[in-house]
Enzyme design. Structure first.
Site, PDB file in Angstrom:
ATOM      1  N   ASN A  10       0.955  -1.020   0.111  1.00  0.00           N
ATOM      2  CA  ASN A  10       0.084   0.094   0.164  1.00  0.00           C
ATOM      3  C   ASN A  10       1.622   0.852  -0.352  1.00  0.00           C
ATOM      4  O   ASN A  10       1.380   1.639   0.861  1.00  0.00           O
ATOM      5  CB  ASN A  10      -1.059   0.345   1.412  1.00  0.00           C
ATOM      6  CG  ASN A  10      -1.948   1.231   1.100  1.00  0.00           C
ATOM      7  OD1 ASN A  10      -1.782   1.947   0.922  1.00  0.00           O
ATOM      8  ND2 ASN A  10      -2.597   1.207   2.457  1.00  0.00           N
ATOM      9  N   ARG A  93      -2.523  -1.573  -3.686  1.00  0.00           N
ATOM     10  CA  ARG A  93      -2.819  -0.711  -3.444  1.00  0.00           C
ATOM     11  C   ARG A  93      -2.714   0.138  -4.752  1.00  0.00           C
ATOM     12  O   ARG A  93      -1.453   0.761  -4.802  1.00  0.00           O
ATOM     13  CB  ARG A  93      -3.043  -0.012  -2.147  1.00  0.00           C
ATOM     14  CG  ARG A  93      -4.399   1.179  -2.225  1.00  0.00           C
ATOM     15  CD  ARG A  93      -4.115   2.496  -0.870  1.00  0.00           C
ATOM     16  NE  ARG A  93      -5.117   3.043  -1.574  1.00  0.00           N
ATOM     17  CZ  ARG A  93      -4.652   3.857  -0.580  1.00  0.00           C
ATOM     18  NH1 ARG A  93      -4.074   4.517   0.563  1.00  0.00           N
ATOM     19  NH2 ARG A  93      -5.905   5.117  -0.811  1.00  0.00           N
ATOM     20  N   HIS A 182     -10.291   5.156  -1.650  1.00  0.00           N
ATOM     21  CA  HIS A 182     -10.873   4.927  -0.715  1.00  0.00           C
ATOM     22  C   HIS A 182     -11.901   3.847  -0.435  1.00  0.00           C
ATOM     23  O   HIS A 182     -12.237   3.444   0.161  1.00  0.00           O
ATOM     24  CB  HIS A 182     -10.999   6.100   1.221  1.00  0.00           C
ATOM     25  CG  HIS A 182     -10.405   6.516   1.214  1.00  0.00           C
ATOM     26  ND1 HIS A 182     -10.453   7.435   1.522  1.00  0.00           N
ATOM     27  CD2 HIS A 182      -8.621   6.840   1.819  1.00  0.00           C
ATOM     28  CE1 HIS A 182      -9.566   8.888   1.851  1.00  0.00           C
ATOM     29  NE2 HIS A 182      -8.341   8.310   2.275  1.00  0.00           N
ATOM     30  N   HIS A 210     -14.655   6.816   6.592  1.00  0.00           N
ATOM     31  CA  HIS A 210     -13.554   7.000   6.292  1.00  0.00           C
ATOM     32  C   HIS A 210     -12.427   8.179   6.896  1.00  0.00           C
ATOM     33  O   HIS A 210     -12.173   8.846   6.456  1.00  0.00           O
ATOM     34  CB  HIS A 210     -13.060   6.459   4.725  1.00  0.00           C
ATOM     35  CG  HIS A 210     -12.070   5.822   5.125  1.00  0.00           C
ATOM     36  ND1 HIS A 210     -10.791   4.741   5.206  1.00  0.00           N
ATOM     37  CD2 HIS A 210     -10.293   7.161   5.484  1.00  0.00           C
ATOM     38  CE1 HIS A 210      -9.083   4.977   5.154  1.00  0.00           C
ATOM     39  NE2 HIS A 210      -9.184   6.020   4.972  1.00  0.00           N
ATOM     40  N   LEU A 211     -12.015   7.886   7.684  1.00  0.00           N
ATOM     41  CA  LEU A 211     -10.909   9.669   8.631  1.00  0.00           C
ATOM     42  C   LEU A 211      -9.770   8.811   9.190  1.00  0.00           C
ATOM     43  O   LEU A 211      -9.353   8.626  10.006  1.00  0.00           O
ATOM     44  CB  LEU A 211     -11.963   9.984   9.771  1.00  0.00           C
ATOM     45  CG  LEU A 211     -13.690  10.234  10.161  1.00  0.00           C
ATOM     46  CD1 LEU A 211     -14.112  10.804  10.556  1.00  0.00           C
ATOM     47  CD2 LEU A 211     -13.642  11.394   8.778  1.00  0.00           C
ATOM     48  N   ARG A 243      -5.374  18.280   4.116  1.00  0.00           N
ATOM     49  CA  ARG A 243      -6.517  18.926   2.327  1.00  0.00           C
ATOM     50  C   ARG A 243      -7.137  19.664   2.705  1.00  0.00           C
ATOM     51  O   ARG A 243      -7.972  18.906   3.605  1.00  0.00           O
ATOM     52  CB  ARG A 243      -6.465  17.520   1.259  1.00  0.00           C
ATOM     53  CG  ARG A 243      -5.368  16.748   0.963  1.00  0.00           C
ATOM     54  CD  ARG A 243      -5.710  15.668   0.036  1.00  0.00           C
ATOM     55  NE  ARG A 243      -4.420  14.571   0.786  1.00  0.00           N
ATOM     56  CZ  ARG A 243      -5.627  13.316   0.605  1.00  0.00           C
ATOM     57  NH1 ARG A 243      -7.012  12.688  -0.157  1.00  0.00           N
ATOM     58  NH2 ARG A 243      -4.410  12.336   0.954  1.00  0.00           N
ATOM     59  N   ASP A 284      -2.404  15.835  13.113  1.00  0.00           N
ATOM     60  CA  ASP A 284      -2.464  14.794  14.178  1.00  0.00           C
ATOM     61  C   ASP A 284      -3.535  14.726  15.346  1.00  0.00           C
ATOM     62  O   ASP A 284      -3.639  15.752  15.710  1.00  0.00           O
ATOM     63  CB  ASP A 284      -1.013  14.562  14.254  1.00  0.00           C
ATOM     64  CG  ASP A 284      -1.091  12.708  15.060  1.00  0.00           C
ATOM     65  OD1 ASP A 284      -1.979  12.785  15.763  1.00  0.00           O
ATOM     66  OD2 ASP A 284      -0.512  12.265  14.763  1.00  0.00           O
ATOM     67  N   GLY A 334     -11.165   7.518  12.897  1.00  0.00           N
ATOM     68  CA  GLY A 334     -12.693   7.487  13.274  1.00  0.00           C
ATOM     69  C   GLY A 334     -12.064   5.934  13.923  1.00  0.00           C
ATOM     70  O   GLY A 334     -13.003   5.576  15.019  1.00  0.00           O
ATOM     71  N   GLU A 386      -7.463  -2.369   4.862  1.00  0.00           N
ATOM     72  CA  GLU A 386      -7.482  -2.249   3.294  1.00  0.00           C
ATOM     73  C   GLU A 386      -6.599  -3.263   2.584  1.00  0.00           C
ATOM     74  O   GLU A 386      -6.266  -4.363   1.785  1.00  0.00           O
ATOM     75  CB  GLU A 386      -6.850  -0.939   2.874  1.00  0.00           C
ATOM     76  CG  GLU A 386      -7.918   0.210   3.223  1.00  0.00           C
ATOM     77  CD  GLU A 386      -7.541   1.398   3.153  1.00  0.00           C
ATOM     78  OE1 GLU A 386      -6.106   2.494   3.932  1.00  0.00           O
ATOM     79  OE2 GLU A 386      -7.557   2.345   2.135  1.00  0.00           O
TER      80      GLU A 386
HETATM   81  N1  LIG Z   1      -4.825   7.578  19.589  1.00  0.00           N
HETATM   82  C1  LIG Z   1      -4.644   8.820  18.339  1.00  0.00           C
HETATM   83  N2  LIG Z   1      -6.050   9.660  18.328  1.00  0.00           N
HETATM   84  C2  LIG Z   1      -6.592  10.176  17.712  1.00  0.00           C
HETATM   85  N3  LIG Z   1      -6.214   9.697  16.094  1.00  0.00           N
HETATM   86  C3  LIG Z   1      -5.499   9.125  15.617  1.00  0.00           C
HETATM   87  C4  LIG Z   1      -4.676   8.244  17.188  1.00  0.00           C
HETATM   88  N4  LIG Z   1      -4.132   7.499  16.295  1.00  0.00           N
HETATM   89  C5  LIG Z   1      -3.850   7.548  14.924  1.00  0.00           C
HETATM   90  N5  LIG Z   1      -4.979   9.199  14.408  1.00  0.00           N
HETATM   91  C6  LIG Z   1      -4.806   9.673  13.511  1.00  0.00           C
HETATM   92  O1  LIG Z   1      -4.613   9.399  12.631  1.00  0.00           O
HETATM   93  C7  LIG Z   1      -4.386   9.766  10.883  1.00  0.00           C
HETATM   94  C8  LIG Z   1      -3.872   8.337  10.170  1.00  0.00           C
HETATM   95  O2  LIG Z   1      -4.542   8.056   9.625  1.00  0.00           O
HETATM   96  P1  LIG Z   1      -4.523   6.579   8.890  1.00  0.00           P
HETATM   97  O3  LIG Z   1      -5.893   6.094   8.603  1.00  0.00           O
HETATM   98  O4  LIG Z   1      -3.830   5.798   9.297  1.00  0.00           O
HETATM   99  O5  LIG Z   1      -3.678   7.501   7.513  1.00  0.00           O
HETATM  100  P2  LIG Z   1      -3.129   7.182   6.165  1.00  0.00           P
HETATM  101  O6  LIG Z   1      -3.867   5.748   5.878  1.00  0.00           O
HETATM  102  O7  LIG Z   1      -4.222   8.597   5.063  1.00  0.00           O
HETATM  103  O8  LIG Z   1      -2.185   7.807   7.026  1.00  0.00           O
HETATM  104  C9  LIG Z   1      -3.092  10.849  12.305  1.00  0.00           C
HETATM  105  O9  LIG Z   1      -3.102  11.987  11.882  1.00  0.00           O
HETATM  106  C10 LIG Z   1      -3.660  10.875  13.268  1.00  0.00           C
HETATM  107  O10 LIG Z   1      -4.231  11.905  13.589  1.00  0.00           O
HETATM  108  C1  LIG Z   2      -6.746   8.757  -1.651  1.00  0.00           C
HETATM  109  C2  LIG Z   2      -6.730   8.883  -0.207  1.00  0.00           C
HETATM  110  O1  LIG Z   2      -7.021  10.546  -0.084  1.00  0.00           O
HETATM  111  O2  LIG Z   2      -5.325   7.916  -0.231  1.00  0.00           O
HETATM  112  P1  LIG Z   2      -4.412   7.929   1.624  1.00  0.00           P
HETATM  113  O3  LIG Z   2      -5.748   8.757   2.477  1.00  0.00           O
HETATM  114  O4  LIG Z   2      -3.627   7.076   2.237  1.00  0.00           O
HETATM  115  O5  LIG Z   2      -3.848   9.924   1.526  1.00  0.00           O
HETATM  116 MG   LIG Z   3      -5.409   5.218   4.284  1.00  0.00          MG
END
Ligand SMILES: Nc1ncnc2c1ncn2[C@@H]1O[C@H](COP(=O)(O)OP(=O)(O)O)[C@@H](O)[C@H]1O
Ligand SMILES: CC(=O)OP(=O)(O)O
Ligand SMILES: [Mg+2]
Length: 402
Positions: A10, A93, A182, A210-211, A243, A284, A334, A386
């Site tokens: 991924n 992915r 996503h 999906h957050l 973003r 974060d 989330g 994923e």
């Molecule tokens: N324990 C937590 N409490 C609150 N937010 C968190 C925690 N752990 C991770 N996050 C949030 O999740 C985000 C990362 O999410 P993730 O789904 O791994 O993102 P991506 O796949 O887009 O890199 C971090 O930037 C942070 O904002």
């Molecule tokens: C499509 C997309 O936003 O992917 P990611 O959350 O991994 O940046």
């Molecule tokens: Mg992601």
């Protein structure tokens, strides 16, 4: 099939997450993450789940090619290398599949060319995905490489949701429409939510939130996506880590004409220096919550803007679906940020939605309900996976072709 393992890659804009799975029982043999690719402080964290060994290396990893080679080396040290005859396929992915790819696809030269053609609409993601595909192919040219597209799940959206209100001739010429992203996560989480409710996916309407760092919402009716918040690119919709999500398109004209910014500068501003980061300097959610607890007004406002947008999409997708069985929170924010879930649902009693503070505060790994038993709509935390979904789709396709 005698080979039963699938390696999943991924690749994000500056990271690679990977997992090696044995598809006989869908168990994980190894997993890891390479972060901050292209910086001096890159880091690879690798865990071998059969032995429990964990290794970490820091130091510059120049690009996704070098990252993947480092991953292959780590796997090799555990006797799980890419040369293993047990490896059935590598699943990748790929973020943007345009209109062309609606299903997982075995990668050949033509597929690579098509993914490359889509770079202008996924500039942060598709180049990294392509490098992953090319490097993996070079390492194991005999092995099927399967691309699983973020956009595929959303190809069921009706034209009324997928089209922008612009001249269709211009839209078609430039392939401008709402693709959504996503999708692997939205598909997996909507199915798991149905399972949590003891129902078939075809029997339920679900709003999936999906957050993660990137964030998107989707409206899923009976297992099929009918609307989603990301559009031509992953910039539309919710407020994200860096973003902006939705804004009046005239903001762009204004920044160019009045602000004197170039198109590239505006692109960078909206994709990399906006969202939570642009609003308060942190992307974060853990850090933002910490600052709010200390009384930081800037962080508070960033949080409120994030929640306001999220609420609007929940309401919009309630209207799109007509009736809703469940709202599912997933991905890093989330799954982990209870205050986000509480704030997003608070005040939505009129829609039959509520959060039980005690259930919401429970930390856990699996899917769980956080709404009171009396609520009309189930509110749930449903962890996404994923990598497992990509492995499952990859293995199914390779099995079918054998
Ligand atoms: N324990 C937590 N409490 C609150 N937010 C968190 C925690 N752990 C991770 N996050 C949030 O999740 C985000 C990362 O999410 P993730 O789904 O791994 O993102 P991506 O796949 O887009 O890199 C971090 O930037 C942070 O904002
Ligand atoms: C499509 C997309 O936003 O992917 P990611 O959350 O991994 O940046
Ligand atoms: Mg992601």
């Amino acid at each position: 099939m005698t080979a039963t393992r699938v390696l999943v890659l991924n690749s994000g804009s500056s990271s690679v997450k990977y997992q090696l799975l044995d598809m006989r029982d869908r168990s994980r043999l190894a997993a890891g993450l390479v972060e901050r690719i292209g910086e001096q402080t890159s880091r690879l964290r690798h865990t071998c789940l059969t032995t429990g060994a964990t290794r970490e290396q820091t130091g510059p990893i120049a690009d996704h090619d070098a990252a993947l080679k480092a991953v292959a080396e780590e796997l090799g040290r555990d006797g799980l290398g890419l040369d293993s005859p047990d490896l059935a396929a590598i699943g990748h992915r790929v973020v943007h599949g345009g209109m062309f790819f609606t299903e997982p696809t075995v990668v050949d030269d033509q597929v690579l060319t098509e993914i490359e053609r889509l770079i202008p609409v996924a500039p942060l993601h598709n180049p990294a995905n392509l490098t992953g595909l090319r490097t993996a192919r070079a390492l194991r040219p005999d092995l099927p490489q399967v691309a699983v597209f973020d956009t595929a799940f959303h190809t069921t959206m009706p034209e009324s949701a997928a089209r922008y209100a612009i001249d269709p001739k211009i839209a078609d010429r430039h392939r401008i429409r709402r693709y959504g992203f996503h999708g692997t996560s939205h598909a997996y989480v909507s199915r798991e939510t149905a399972r949590l409710l003891g129902k078939e996916p075809s029997e339920v309407n679900v709003i999936v939130l999906h957050l993660g760092n990137g964030a998107s919402a989707s409206a899923v009716r009976g297992g099929r996506c009918v609307d989603t918040s990301m559009g031509l690119t992953p910039l539309e919709g919710l407020v994200m880590g860096t973003r902006s999500g939705d804004l009046d398109p005239a903001v762009i004209f204004h920044l160019a004409r009045v602000g004197g910014m170039s198109m590239d500068e505006i692109d960078t501003l909206l994709n990399k220096r906006s969202g939570l980061f642009g609003l308060c300097g942190d992307n974060d959610m853990r850090e933002i919550r910490r600052r709010i607890d200390e009384g930081d007004e800037e962080a508070r406002l960033a949080f409120d803007i994030y929640i306001h947008r999220l609420k609007k999409y929940i309401g919009a997708y309630f209207a799109v679906l007509g009736n809703v069985d469940a709202v599912a929170f997933t991905a890093g924010v989330g799954e982990n940020a209870a205050p986000v879930r509480e704030a997003a649902i608070t005040g939505l009693d009129g829609l039959g939605m509520a959060v039980d503070p005690e259930l919401n505060a429970v930390r856990g790994d699996g899917p769980r309900l956080i709404s009171p038993a009396s609520a009309r709509v189930a509110v749930a935390v449903v962890p996404t996976d994923e990598e497992l979904e990509i492995a499952t789709q990859t293995y199914a396709l390779v099995g079918k072709n054998n």
